[in-house]
Enzyme design. Structure first.
Site, PDB file in Angstrom:
ATOM      1  N   GLU A  66       0.872  -1.071  -0.119  1.00  0.00           N
ATOM      2  CA  GLU A  66      -0.114   0.001  -0.090  1.00  0.00           C
ATOM      3  C   GLU A  66       0.823   1.132   0.006  1.00  0.00           C
ATOM      4  OE1 GLU A  66      -3.506   1.021   0.136  1.00  0.00           O
ATOM      5  OE2 GLU A  66      -2.294   3.030   0.089  1.00  0.00           O
ATOM      6  N   VAL A 109       2.293  -0.982  -6.650  1.00  0.00           N
ATOM      7  CA  VAL A 109       2.274  -1.784  -7.677  1.00  0.00           C
ATOM      8  C   VAL A 109       2.167  -1.434  -9.031  1.00  0.00           C
ATOM      9  CG1 VAL A 109       1.486  -4.166  -8.529  1.00  0.00           C
ATOM     10  CG2 VAL A 109       1.727  -3.999  -6.058  1.00  0.00           C
ATOM     11  N   CYS A 192     -19.927   3.633  -5.059  1.00  0.00           N
ATOM     12  CA  CYS A 192     -21.048   4.199  -4.636  1.00  0.00           C
ATOM     13  C   CYS A 192     -22.094   5.016  -5.392  1.00  0.00           C
ATOM     14  CB  CYS A 192     -20.852   5.144  -3.370  1.00  0.00           C
ATOM     15  SG  CYS A 192     -22.269   5.570  -2.220  1.00  0.00           S
ATOM     16  N   ASP A 329     -13.521  -2.846  -5.203  1.00  0.00           N
ATOM     17  CA  ASP A 329     -13.969  -2.061  -6.299  1.00  0.00           C
ATOM     18  C   ASP A 329     -13.194  -2.261  -7.618  1.00  0.00           C
ATOM     19  OD1 ASP A 329     -15.221  -0.406  -4.580  1.00  0.00           O
ATOM     20  OD2 ASP A 329     -14.141   1.377  -4.734  1.00  0.00           O
ATOM     21  N   LYS A 337     -20.480  -1.131  -6.407  1.00  0.00           N
ATOM     22  CA  LYS A 337     -19.074  -1.006  -5.586  1.00  0.00           C
ATOM     23  C   LYS A 337     -18.942   0.006  -4.430  1.00  0.00           C
ATOM     24  CE  LYS A 337     -16.926  -1.569 -10.079  1.00  0.00           C
ATOM     25  NZ  LYS A 337     -16.288  -2.928  -9.957  1.00  0.00           N
ATOM     26  N   THR A 338     -19.125  -0.814  -3.238  1.00  0.00           N
ATOM     27  CA  THR A 338     -19.185   0.065  -2.042  1.00  0.00           C
ATOM     28  C   THR A 338     -18.423  -0.690  -0.853  1.00  0.00           C
ATOM     29  OG1 THR A 338     -21.091  -1.476  -1.264  1.00  0.00           O
ATOM     30  CG2 THR A 338     -21.675   0.516  -2.468  1.00  0.00           C
ATOM     31  N   ALA A 339     -18.124  -0.165   0.200  1.00  0.00           N
ATOM     32  CA  ALA A 339     -17.527  -0.513   1.315  1.00  0.00           C
ATOM     33  C   ALA A 339     -18.132  -1.535   1.928  1.00  0.00           C
ATOM     34  CB  ALA A 339     -16.939   0.318   2.325  1.00  0.00           C
ATOM     35  N   ALA A 340     -19.670  -1.522   1.767  1.00  0.00           N
ATOM     36  CA  ALA A 340     -20.605  -2.382   2.354  1.00  0.00           C
ATOM     37  C   ALA A 340     -20.297  -3.593   1.842  1.00  0.00           C
ATOM     38  CB  ALA A 340     -21.975  -1.941   2.363  1.00  0.00           C
ATOM     39  N   CYS A 372     -26.198   0.978  -0.322  1.00  0.00           N
ATOM     40  CA  CYS A 372     -25.913   2.554  -0.617  1.00  0.00           C
ATOM     41  C   CYS A 372     -26.769   3.440   0.337  1.00  0.00           C
ATOM     42  CB  CYS A 372     -26.093   2.691  -1.985  1.00  0.00           C
ATOM     43  SG  CYS A 372     -25.530   4.431  -2.352  1.00  0.00           S
TER      44      CYS A 372
HETATM   45  P1  FAD Z   1     -10.195   1.486  -1.479  1.00  0.00           P
HETATM   46  O1  FAD Z   1     -10.844   1.480  -0.093  1.00  0.00           O
HETATM   47  O2  FAD Z   1     -10.349   2.557  -2.357  1.00  0.00           O
HETATM   48  O3  FAD Z   1      -8.612   0.888  -1.388  1.00  0.00           O
HETATM   49  C1  FAD Z   1      -7.868   0.876  -2.478  1.00  0.00           C
HETATM   50  C2  FAD Z   1      -6.305   1.109  -1.999  1.00  0.00           C
HETATM   51  O4  FAD Z   1      -5.567   0.308  -3.035  1.00  0.00           O
HETATM   52  C3  FAD Z   1      -6.022   2.462  -1.661  1.00  0.00           C
HETATM   53  O5  FAD Z   1      -5.563   2.505  -0.163  1.00  0.00           O
HETATM   54  C4  FAD Z   1      -5.127   2.848  -2.770  1.00  0.00           C
HETATM   55  O6  FAD Z   1      -4.089   3.490  -2.207  1.00  0.00           O
HETATM   56  C5  FAD Z   1      -4.402   1.283  -2.824  1.00  0.00           C
HETATM   57  N1  FAD Z   1      -3.664   1.339  -4.338  1.00  0.00           N
HETATM   58  C6  FAD Z   1      -4.114   1.881  -5.436  1.00  0.00           C
HETATM   59  N2  FAD Z   1      -3.358   1.577  -6.418  1.00  0.00           N
HETATM   60  C7  FAD Z   1      -2.326   0.842  -5.684  1.00  0.00           C
HETATM   61  C8  FAD Z   1      -1.194   0.102  -6.395  1.00  0.00           C
HETATM   62  N3  FAD Z   1      -0.679   0.347  -7.712  1.00  0.00           N
HETATM   63  N4  FAD Z   1      -0.315  -0.532  -5.772  1.00  0.00           N
HETATM   64  C9  FAD Z   1      -0.723  -0.814  -4.320  1.00  0.00           C
HETATM   65  N5  FAD Z   1      -1.942  -0.331  -3.660  1.00  0.00           N
HETATM   66  C10 FAD Z   1      -2.558   0.521  -4.415  1.00  0.00           C
HETATM   67  N6  FAD Z   1     -19.190   2.926   0.171  1.00  0.00           N
HETATM   68  C11 FAD Z   1     -20.162   2.680   1.029  1.00  0.00           C
HETATM   69  O7  FAD Z   1     -20.235   1.526   1.481  1.00  0.00           O
HETATM   70  N7  FAD Z   1     -21.236   3.394   1.683  1.00  0.00           N
HETATM   71  C12 FAD Z   1     -21.213   4.574   1.152  1.00  0.00           C
HETATM   72  O8  FAD Z   1     -21.906   5.424   1.510  1.00  0.00           O
HETATM   73  C13 FAD Z   1     -20.046   4.994   0.159  1.00  0.00           C
HETATM   74  N8  FAD Z   1     -20.000   6.429  -0.271  1.00  0.00           N
HETATM   75  C14 FAD Z   1     -19.007   6.928  -0.886  1.00  0.00           C
HETATM   76  C15 FAD Z   1     -18.807   8.015  -1.173  1.00  0.00           C
HETATM   77  C16 FAD Z   1     -17.773   8.473  -1.858  1.00  0.00           C
HETATM   78  C17 FAD Z   1     -17.567  10.093  -2.165  1.00  0.00           C
HETATM   79  C18 FAD Z   1     -16.512   7.688  -2.125  1.00  0.00           C
HETATM   80  C19 FAD Z   1     -15.538   8.189  -2.948  1.00  0.00           C
HETATM   81  C20 FAD Z   1     -16.782   6.375  -1.947  1.00  0.00           C
HETATM   82  C21 FAD Z   1     -18.008   5.810  -1.334  1.00  0.00           C
HETATM   83  N9  FAD Z   1     -17.805   4.550  -1.027  1.00  0.00           N
HETATM   84  C22 FAD Z   1     -19.117   4.288  -0.281  1.00  0.00           C
HETATM   85  C23 FAD Z   1     -17.225   3.416  -1.870  1.00  0.00           C
HETATM   86  C24 FAD Z   1     -16.201   2.704  -1.002  1.00  0.00           C
HETATM   87  O9  FAD Z   1     -15.355   3.996  -0.408  1.00  0.00           O
HETATM   88  C25 FAD Z   1     -15.483   2.084  -1.563  1.00  0.00           C
HETATM   89  O10 FAD Z   1     -16.222   0.984  -2.328  1.00  0.00           O
HETATM   90  C26 FAD Z   1     -14.593   1.188  -0.919  1.00  0.00           C
HETATM   91  O11 FAD Z   1     -13.542   1.775  -0.185  1.00  0.00           O
HETATM   92  C27 FAD Z   1     -13.834   0.129  -1.760  1.00  0.00           C
HETATM   93  O12 FAD Z   1     -12.772  -0.712  -1.142  1.00  0.00           O
HETATM   94  P2  FAD Z   1     -11.462  -0.995  -1.817  1.00  0.00           P
HETATM   95  O13 FAD Z   1     -10.634  -1.827  -0.799  1.00  0.00           O
HETATM   96  O14 FAD Z   1     -11.646  -2.049  -3.080  1.00  0.00           O
HETATM   97  O15 FAD Z   1     -10.706   0.419  -2.453  1.00  0.00           O
END
Ligand code: FAD
Length: 443
Positions: A66, A109, A192, A329, A337-340, A372
């Site tokens: 990360e 990466v 989201c 995501d 695509k959500t944190a949920a 959402c």
């Molecule tokens: P992320 O949490 O984005 O993590 C990806 C990680 O990978 C990051 O830390 C990044 O630095 C790292 N990374 C990127 N490229 C590389 C690389 N080349 N090498 C190594 N690491 C890398 N979700 C909900 O559930 N409810 C909501 O109400 C909601 N509202 C949202 C509102 C907004 C404005 C936004 C922006 C998002 C919202 N979300 C919501 C969506 C939620 O934040 C994401 O779906 C969630 O964070 C996805 O998790 P993830 O681990 O896949 O990606």
């Protein structure tokens, strides 16, 4: 730690450790590092999976790659843009969320080489693995809207999709003096699906109550989609919300350029007779940019249709490389695509990965659950929970399409707490948090 890895130069840890191998001193062709399980991305999914893996078995050798030294609770950015909380409430040091026992490799990466069970960082460091979990999130393609990168953050052009501009959204809403307030949604998958319009309802509330500019204001939702939301039941509920508020909806409007000097938003509008260019004047504009899989994923052998990491929708195992799993995501999982969604995907990925390591059949299956929380004002939210095929999946024994104050409180206060204190710690909360809440929530 495996015998192979003990023979290689690796960063080992009994508690969380980190190494910065993308620093300026780093050189290509460094000695290869090896870890039993390599997780790419220490966001919502990466940290949750690492924490759950180590909870199952402390002896696992888990490394998280990360680059960022900060971890963000992105769902909170909507509340920042709406002026409810400062941005500082939703950021922690990455080192504080890395689970004990995991190794943090602070690097980005650049290349995935699954035929050699290796990933390569931007600095040229090869990191070999036995099992790979991919969760690098989604890429924001700001540059695909002409004029947007230069215009962002000034003269009423903003976006909650960046921590850098979410505070400016609130500044813009507060200082808005009337005219056209535009809120856009692109044609691509986004994280989201509700976030492009949640901020609009908070802005509309502010215009009508606090700032008093409502009478001189036209609020417009300009979306490339053909309806308010992907699930018909929730979409119908949102139709009622926009009608009640007098918000103008512009469907099949895909933003392609911002002309900051003349305050024009240029859209490609799809009609039965083809695609036409339309210009709409804005006095403020909240942009949700187009999004896509990260470039290093798109250009890798692990990519499938659209460039997403090609995993089986139920098991989260890669369709061609059985020692690779993906979630979040960047994955091809056909859900919103959500944190949920990540909260429900992580235990499936972990259980199936552990089964794979033990050469046992898979038992865990993901049903596509996602949620959402559609904020429809400062005191109301539709908790839009659904699974594959748009099947409604409410956690509470109530009509999930209704706006409720209780769900706003859950979104603003309960979910962030659960994220930091339970989800990222690898803890479930069905039994001791959700069940009591289900009893409490009656209206
Ligand atoms: P992320 O949490 O984005 O993590 C990806 C990680 O990978 C990051 O830390 C990044 O630095 C790292 N990374 C990127 N490229 C590389 C690389 N080349 N090498 C190594 N690491 C890398 N979700 C909900 O559930 N409810 C909501 O109400 C909601 N509202 C949202 C509102 C907004 C404005 C936004 C922006 C998002 C919202 N979300 C919501 C969506 C939620 O934040 C994401 O779906 C969630 O964070 C996805 O998790 P993830 O681990 O896949 O990606």
């Amino acid at each position: 730690m495996t015998s192979t890895s003990q023979n290689l130069q690796s960063v080992q840890s009994s508690s969380a450790t980190s190494t910065a191998i993308d620093s300026h001193e780093a050189q290509p062709n460094l000695s290869p590092i090896h870890h039993q399980i390599v997780i790419v991305g220490g966001g919502a999914a990466g940290i949750t999976v690492a924490a759950q893996l180590l909870k199952h078995d402390r002896s696992l050798d888990v490394a998280i790659i990360e680059p960022s030294d900060k971890h963000y609770y992105q769902p909170g950015w909507t509340l920042v843009g709406g002026g409810v909380f400062p941005i500082s409430k939703f950021v922690r040091d990455e080192r504080d969320v890395i689970p004990d026992g995991a190794t943090w490799i602070q690097a980005r990466v650049a290349q995935l080489d699954p035929d050699h069970n290796t990933v390569v960082t931007q600095a040229g460091q090869a990191i070999a693995y036995e099992y790979l979990v991919l969760c690098p999130g989604i890429q924001l393609d700001w540059h695909l809207i002409q004029g947007l990168p230069e215009a962002l953050g000034k003269a009423g052009v903003t976006s909650n999709y960046s921590k850098d501009y979410a505070p400016y959204t609130w500044e813009t809403i507060q200082t808005f003096r009337g005219g056209n307030a535009l809120f856009t949604q692109p044609a691509t998958p986004i994280k989201c699906g509700g976030a492009p319009q949640k901020v609009m309802y908070m802005a509309d509330d502010t215009f009508k109550s606090k700032s008093g500019v409502g009478v001189n204001t036209t609020v417009m939702f300009c979306t490339a989609t053909a309806s308010m939301f992907s699930v018909p039941e929730y979409s119908a509920a949102l139709d009622t919300v926009v009608a009640r508020r007098g918000i103008t909806t512009k469907f099949k409007h895909n933003l392609k350029a911002i002309k900051a000097d003349t305050q024009e938003a240029i859209f490609d509008v799809t009609t039965d007779s083809g695609v036409h260019e339309v210009s709409i004047h804005y006095d403020m504009i909240h942009v949700t940019p187009p999004m896509s899989p990260p470039d290093f994923v798109k250009h890798s052998p692990l990519a499938g249709a659209g460039g997403w990491i090609d995993v089986h929708p139920e098991t989260l195992q890669h369709t061609r490389y059985p020692n690779v799993f993906a979630l979040g995501d960047a994955s091809s999982l056909p859900t919103s695509k959500t944190a949920a969604a990540v909260r429900k995907e992580a235990p499936i990925a972990v259980q199936n990965l552990l089964s794979r390591m033990r050469s046992q059949p898979f038992h865990a299956q993901y049903d596509g659950y996602t949620c959402c929380p559609l904020i429809t004002g400062y005191h109301s939210t539709i908790m839009a929970e659904f699974a594959y095929g748009g099947k409604l999946a409410p956690s509470f024994p109530l009509d999930p399409t209704k706006e409720r104050y209780s769900m706003y409180l859950a979104k603003a206060h309960v979910l962030p707490w659960l994220y930091w204190n339970r989800m990222l710690k690898g803890e479930g909360f069905e039994a001791d948090v959700l069940k009591p809440l289900q009893k409490l929530v009656r209206h």
